[in-house]
Design a protein around this motif. Structure first.
Motif, PDB file in Angstrom:
ATOM      1  N   ILE A 119      18.481   6.349  44.295  1.00 55.18           N
ATOM      2  CA  ILE A 119      18.940   7.300  45.311  1.00 55.18           C
ATOM      3  C   ILE A 119      18.047   7.162  46.549  1.00 55.18           C
ATOM      4  O   ILE A 119      16.873   7.543  46.507  1.00 55.18           O
ATOM      5  N   PRO A 120      18.573   6.582  47.631  1.00 53.43           N
ATOM      6  CA  PRO A 120      17.757   6.500  48.843  1.00 53.43           C
ATOM      7  C   PRO A 120      17.472   7.900  49.397  1.00 53.43           C
ATOM      8  O   PRO A 120      18.370   8.740  49.437  1.00 53.43           O
ATOM      9  N   PRO A 138      16.830   9.793  37.828  1.00 45.71           N
ATOM     10  CA  PRO A 138      16.917   9.469  39.260  1.00 45.71           C
ATOM     11  C   PRO A 138      15.685   8.678  39.695  1.00 45.71           C
ATOM     12  O   PRO A 138      14.573   9.038  39.333  1.00 45.71           O
ATOM     13  N   VAL A 139      15.889   7.609  40.435  1.00 44.80           N
ATOM     14  CA  VAL A 139      14.766   6.846  40.995  1.00 44.80           C
ATOM     15  C   VAL A 139      14.934   6.896  42.513  1.00 44.80           C
ATOM     16  O   VAL A 139      15.925   6.397  43.056  1.00 44.80           O
ATOM     17  N   LEU A 154      15.193  -1.633  48.423  1.00 45.14           N
ATOM     18  CA  LEU A 154      16.114  -1.582  47.295  1.00 45.14           C
ATOM     19  C   LEU A 154      15.646  -2.510  46.177  1.00 45.14           C
ATOM     20  O   LEU A 154      15.516  -2.104  45.011  1.00 45.14           O
ATOM     21  N   LYS A 155      15.328  -3.757  46.544  1.00 48.79           N
ATOM     22  CA  LYS A 155      14.931  -4.760  45.535  1.00 48.79           C
ATOM     23  C   LYS A 155      13.700  -4.304  44.759  1.00 48.79           C
ATOM     24  O   LYS A 155      13.587  -4.534  43.562  1.00 48.79           O
ATOM     25  N   GLU A 156      12.784  -3.645  45.466  1.00 50.89           N
ATOM     26  CA  GLU A 156      11.541  -3.199  44.850  1.00 50.89           C
ATOM     27  C   GLU A 156      11.780  -2.257  43.665  1.00 50.89           C
ATOM     28  O   GLU A 156      10.981  -2.202  42.744  1.00 50.89           O
ATOM     29  N   ALA A 164      23.022   2.131  38.753  1.00 48.73           N
ATOM     30  CA  ALA A 164      23.847   2.425  39.939  1.00 48.73           C
ATOM     31  C   ALA A 164      22.983   2.803  41.134  1.00 48.73           C
ATOM     32  O   ALA A 164      21.823   3.190  40.973  1.00 48.73           O
ATOM     33  N   ILE A 165      23.582   2.667  42.306  1.00 46.82           N
ATOM     34  CA  ILE A 165      22.961   3.146  43.551  1.00 46.82           C
ATOM     35  C   ILE A 165      23.909   4.186  44.135  1.00 46.82           C
ATOM     36  O   ILE A 165      25.127   3.944  44.186  1.00 46.82           O
ATOM     37  N   ILE A 166      23.370   5.304  44.580  1.00 44.32           N
ATOM     38  CA  ILE A 166      24.236   6.288  45.250  1.00 44.32           C
ATOM     39  C   ILE A 166      24.034   6.159  46.757  1.00 44.32           C
ATOM     40  O   ILE A 166      22.956   6.434  47.278  1.00 44.32           O
ATOM     41  N   LEU A 167      25.085   5.723  47.431  1.00 43.15           N
ATOM     42  CA  LEU A 167      25.031   5.572  48.892  1.00 43.15           C
ATOM     43  C   LEU A 167      25.828   6.697  49.530  1.00 43.15           C
ATOM     44  O   LEU A 167      26.870   7.104  49.006  1.00 43.15           O
TER      45      LEU A 167
END
Ligand code: PMP
Ligand code: GLU
Length: 402
Positions: A119-120, A138-139, A154-156, A164-167
């Protein structure tokens, strides 16, 4: 009393909580200006209301297909084709009770215990809690100065457990939005690592300065196959109370979401589904008018905030929030109390300025506060005058403990 482990890890939605607090103070006769909740202050357009009234009169008031009626699915399919150059068929669409419910059902359908969900930050308040409610982890991923996720950032954070990624573009709370190039680099990484993208595009229609909204799912066959697009009518058509959201994605996941829905909520409200068809297929001039008004308020609010000493605010590209950094006031002392963080700042502004804002911490950004400009220009002027005055007072006080 003993509660489930799952529920002990979550908190109530802070945005809804602030709104409840502001309403309670208002009902006591206190003149509170609400910059709290993110909800358009416009009425649902008349053509949409009339369609719903007709649906009631016609007796369209019974259960419908769990995942939504075909006519609404077709209207959603047309929307994706027209706005996003995306082709879906009915088996790839599900209608739920608001986009929040869409996102929740996605989480139920694809998260497993131990999965890491990226989660950005800053992020919308409900994402981490929905992840926790579905037994995943959540990360949080840091973003750059412009609040946008970078390929390096993101790669890190990617591990074998990443699911999953939440955008969220345009973003609540920052108003930032991704252009095609940034989305392409995120898509490339997601495809390579086989990570689902959950793309929350609820603010897609609320964009400024000619910005073009692009759905990440439209960037190619491979990324489309691993993307779930969540959207809805709440924001674009001022229909927050009607509770209609929808998801497009791979049919196996959509079918799983439909099973979940069939055992939890059943269909979204029948009348609201008819109203949503009219929203999507009917005249769109009300959206344009609303966005023009938001734009006027956006420019005014951001300009005023940046003129206040100690405040800095990025110009949003979309949504209806300003997200200023107010951390230069942290450590200031007022009335024997030190303002330590965004919660203290929210408390101070509520008490001193009689303005409700949302602290940045539940968005993963404690140096900031969120102000919604989905309220009248008159309220915005009045509220900002009060904030300016209260912050001026705070500036002149000493630092540190009383
Ligand atoms: N996503 C974001 C980023 C939001 O700000 C909201 C606002 N509530 C939602 C989803 C949920 O919208 P809905 O009212 O349709 O549930
Ligand atoms: N999304 C809105 C907000 O952020 C509505 C509140 C909510 O659904 O939590 O204020």
């Amino acid at each position: 009393m003993s509660l489930s482990k799952r529920v002990s890890g979550i908190k109530p939605s802070p945005t809804l909580e602030i709104d409840a607090k502001a309403r309670a103070l208002k009902s006591q006769g206190i003149d509170i200006i609400g910059f709290g909740i993110g909800e358009p202050d416009f009425n649902t357009p008349d053509n949409i209301k009339e369609t719903a009234i007709k649906a009631i009169r016609d007796g369209f008031t019974k259960y419908t297909a769990v995942s939504g009626i075909d006519e609404l699915k077709d209207a959603i399919i047309e929307k994706f084709k027209k706005d996003n150059d995306l082709n879906y068929d009915r088996s790839e669409i599900i209608v739920s009770c608001g986009a929040k419910h869409s996102l929740y059902n996605i989480a139920q359908a694809i998260f497993n215990p131990g999965d890491e969900i990226l989660i950005p930050a800053p992020y919308w308040v409900s994402y981490p809690d929905q992840v926790i409610l579905n037994d995943a982890t959540p990360v949080i991923v840091k973003t750059g100065n412009d609040f946008l996720l970078t390929p390096e950032g993101l790669k890190e954070k990617i591990t074998p457990k990443t699911r999953a990624i939440i955008l969220n573009s345009p973003s609540n709370p920052t108003g930032m939005a991704y252009d095609k190039k940034s989305l392409e680099s995120i898509a490339e990484i997601a495809v390579r690592h086989k990570i689902y993208i959950i793309s929350d595009e609820i603010y897609e229609k609320i964009i400024y300065d000619g910005f073009e909204h692009i759905s990440i799912a439209s960037l190619g066959k491979e990324i489309k196959a691993i993307t779930l697009v969540a959207n809805g009518v709440s924001k674009a058509y001022s229909m927050t109370g009607w509770r209609i959201g929808y998801t497009a994605g791979p049919k196996e996941i959509i079918s799983a979401m439909s099973n979940i829905q069939s055992q939890s909520t059943s269909n979204p409200a029948s009348v609201s589904q008819k109203a949503a068809i009219e929203a999507l297929r009917g005249p769109q001039d009300s959206v344009k008018k609303m966005v023009e008004e938001f734009d006027r308020r956006r420019k005014y609010m951001v300009k005023r905030l940046n003129r206040m000493e100690g405040v800095s605010c990025i110009m949003p590209r979309g949504a209806f929030y300003a997200f200023p950094n107010v951390s230069s006031f942290y450590g200031k002392n007022f009335d024997g109390k030190v303002i330590k963080d965004s919660y203290d700042m929210a408390g101070y502004l509520l008490e001193e300025a009689k303005v409700a804002i949302v602290p940045g911490d539940p968005f993963g950004a404690d140096e900031y506060i969120r102000l919604s400009y989905a309220t009248s220009m008159e309220n915005i002027e009045k509220g900002l005058n009060r904030i300016e005055e209260s912050l001026r007072k705070l500036r002149s006080t000493t630092h540190g403990p009383a």
